[in-house]
Design an enzyme around this catalytic site. Structure first.
Site, PDB file in Angstrom:
ATOM      1  N   GLU A  78       2.001  -2.499  -1.445  1.00 30.93           N
ATOM      2  CA  GLU A  78       1.125  -1.614  -2.243  1.00 30.93           C
ATOM      3  C   GLU A  78       1.539  -0.158  -2.007  1.00 30.93           C
ATOM      4  OE1 GLU A  78      -3.039  -2.670  -1.961  1.00 30.93           O
ATOM      5  OE2 GLU A  78      -3.630  -0.658  -2.592  1.00 30.93           O
ATOM      6  N   LYS A 257     -11.293  -4.627   2.591  1.00 35.20           N
ATOM      7  CA  LYS A 257      -9.926  -4.823   2.077  1.00 35.20           C
ATOM      8  C   LYS A 257      -9.085  -3.592   2.404  1.00 35.20           C
ATOM      9  CE  LYS A 257      -6.497  -5.028  -1.153  1.00 35.20           C
ATOM     10  NZ  LYS A 257      -5.552  -3.979  -1.565  1.00 35.20           N
ATOM     11  N   ASP A 273       0.353 -13.196  13.167  1.00 32.51           N
ATOM     12  CA  ASP A 273      -0.154 -14.063  12.105  1.00 32.51           C
ATOM     13  C   ASP A 273      -1.299 -13.326  11.403  1.00 32.51           C
ATOM     14  OD1 ASP A 273      -1.498 -15.947  10.603  1.00 32.51           O
ATOM     15  OD2 ASP A 273      -1.462 -17.505  12.131  1.00 32.51           O
ATOM     16  N   HIS A 370      -3.512   7.357  -5.978  1.00 39.11           N
ATOM     17  CA  HIS A 370      -2.838   6.093  -6.261  1.00 39.11           C
ATOM     18  C   HIS A 370      -1.824   6.230  -7.374  1.00 39.11           C
ATOM     19  CE1 HIS A 370      -5.198   2.393  -4.720  1.00 39.11           C
ATOM     20  NE2 HIS A 370      -4.901   3.227  -3.765  1.00 39.11           N
TER      21      HIS A 370
HETATM   22  C1  MEV Z   1      -7.166  -0.525  -2.366  1.00 35.63           C
HETATM   23  O1  MEV Z   1      -6.083  -1.321  -1.946  1.00 35.63           O
HETATM   24  C2  MEV Z   1      -8.164  -0.343  -1.237  1.00 35.63           C
HETATM   25  C3  MEV Z   1      -9.418   0.460  -1.598  1.00 35.63           C
HETATM   26  O2  MEV Z   1     -10.057  -0.160  -2.711  1.00 35.63           O
HETATM   27  C4  MEV Z   1     -10.315   0.438  -0.387  1.00 35.63           C
HETATM   28  C5  MEV Z   1     -11.703   0.970  -0.626  1.00 35.63           C
HETATM   29  O3  MEV Z   1     -12.190   0.940  -1.765  1.00 35.63           O
HETATM   30  O4  MEV Z   1     -12.312   1.395   0.370  1.00 35.63           O
HETATM   31  C6  MEV Z   1      -9.071   1.848  -2.009  1.00 35.63           C
END
Ligand code: MEV
Length: 418
Positions: A78, A257, A273, A370
């Site tokens: 990413e 995430k 792992d 991003h």
């Molecule tokens: C994207 O890979 C991760 C985010 O969505 C985490 C978040 O929203 O805190 C930017």
């Protein structure tokens, strides 16, 4: 089963690829892609090996943990992840860095018994009385671990539903340890079966509550300011976002995430792992009965305070760590010497990653940062050469709407010299 699959695992990688080409009518281009990155190691590691699937590796910079500065190898596809980790790490470094107490580490090997109806209490009493013997059986299955000062140290009993879980608490020293734990748990399972118990399963638990790692940071709110917002405003909105992740599982999953973006990338680069780490982290996130954000952010005077605890049963030996030369080099790059240090650095990097994401969400939104990186990926995906990528990326960033077709058109313009 199709004919071409028969005995596939017994073939050499060349023979396997040849069968696949014929069965799937793969073009010369596809064949070249599959043959571009092959390794002897890959064939030794997995069944039905074809090729190595490569992911980019970069390094997160400016991470200070317990007063020591780290450059941390990360493997991730990413585009924004490594940039965000370094950004978050630098903001924390300016305020003194992360504090992560030394981890107390042990793994849990679960031996699950199905008791006869009405005999649970009797079984529990018997198991409790035979604790020392059970630990001896476990340790006898892996004497070298005891020689290194590790081994099965404790046994705890739980009764989930109608089952009895005999949890062996095993010190695996510096190793990832899954195989050792499984060997020890299975030895206990056989022993209990011989004693007449109905053993359902014996396996490591990835809910690694005996390998928790905590981390904390205090950031001067000044370092959170954006051109549009004061540091305090950003900090307060970050605290609200943190609260949202505590009460809303929909947000919590995304919040976590973001943390795992960083943690998984370090786990891959360090040969750990990452699926085990993911499973444990998410199980821990729901420990109170509701799935919550693993980290919290609160405002304390002029500081934004970040805190996180999660299971990190990491290792610096075992598994594929010693086999992959890149993994070994990555340890030299990071300067991480032992499992405790790796756990502290990994948790810190996860919190740095989370800081960068939540700060962006609280201020300009995630897309601003991003998209710059996405444009670069888009330029590559439409076939821009390394020389063309920066030119195409810059032009895409100036447009209101960007997609694959637009990127192709921009590349064509660049090539026409427009
Ligand atoms: C994207 O890979 C991760 C985010 O969505 C985490 C978040 O929203 O805190 C930017």
């Amino acid at each position: 089963m199709n004919d071409w699959q028969h005995g596939f695992y017994k073939l050499s990688p060349e023979q396997r690829r040849a069968r696949l080409y014929a069965a799937r009518h793969l073009s010369m281009d596809d064949q070249n892609v599959l043959e571009e990155r092959t390794s002897t190691l890959g064939d030794q590691l997995v069944e039905n090996y074809l090729t190595d699937y490569s992911l980019p590796e970069g390094v997160a910079l400016n991470l200070t943990v317990n007063g020591k500065e780290y450059a941390v190898p990360m493997v991730v596809e990413e585009p924004s992840v490594i940039a965000a980790a370094s950004n978050g790490a630098q903001r924390v470094s300016r305020s003194g860095g992360f504090t992560a107490p030394q981890q107390v580490r042990a793994l849990i090997g679960q031996v699950v018994i199905v008791p006869e109806k009405g005999r649970t209490q009797e079984n529990l009493a018997w198991l409790g009385d035979h604790k020392d013997e059970i630990l001896q059986v476990a340790n006898a299955a892996h004497p070298s671990m005891q020689k290194r000062g590790g081994g099965a140290k404790d046994m705890q009993l739980r009764t989930p539903g109608d089952f009895i879980s005999v949890d062996l608490v095993i010190d695996v020293s510096q190793a990832m340890g899954a195989n050792s734990v499984n060997t020890m748990a299975e030895a206990v399972a056989h022993w209990l079966t011989d004693k007449g118990y109905n053993v359902l399963t014996a396996i490591l638990s990835n809910y690694a509550t005996h390998s928790l790692q905590s981390v904390e940071c205090r950031i001067d709110v000044r370092y959170l300011a954006t051109p549009q917002m004061s540091g305090r405003q950003v900090a307060e909105r970050m605290a609200q976002l943190s609260e949202l992740a505590q009460v809303d599982p929909y947000r919590a999953a995304t919040h976590n995430k973001g943390i795992m973006n960083g943690i998984d990338a370090v786990m891959i680069a360090s040969g750990n792992d990452w699926r085990a780490i993911e499973a444990g982290a998410h199980a821990y996130a729901v420990k109170d009965g509701q799935y919550k954000g693993l980290s919290t952010w609160t405002v304390d005077g002029d500081y934004l305070v970040g805190k996180m605890t999660l299971p990190l049963p990491v290792g610096v030996v075992g598994g594929s760590i010693g086999l992959n030369p890149l993994t070994k080099t990555n340890y030299k790059v990071s300067g991480i010497e032992n499992a405790e240090e790796l756990a502290a650095v990994t948790a810190s990097l996860g919190l740095a990653q989370n800081l960068a994401a939540v700060r962006a969400l609280a201020s300009s939104g995630i897309q601003a940062g991003h998209m710059k990186l996405q444009y670069r990926s888009l330029a590559v995906s439409v076939g821009a050469t390394p020389e063309e990528v920066p030119v195409v990326t810059k032009r895409l960033a100036e447009l209101d709407h960007v997609d694959m077709r637009v990127a192709q058109e921009v590349l064509a313009q660049v090539r026409r010299g427009e």
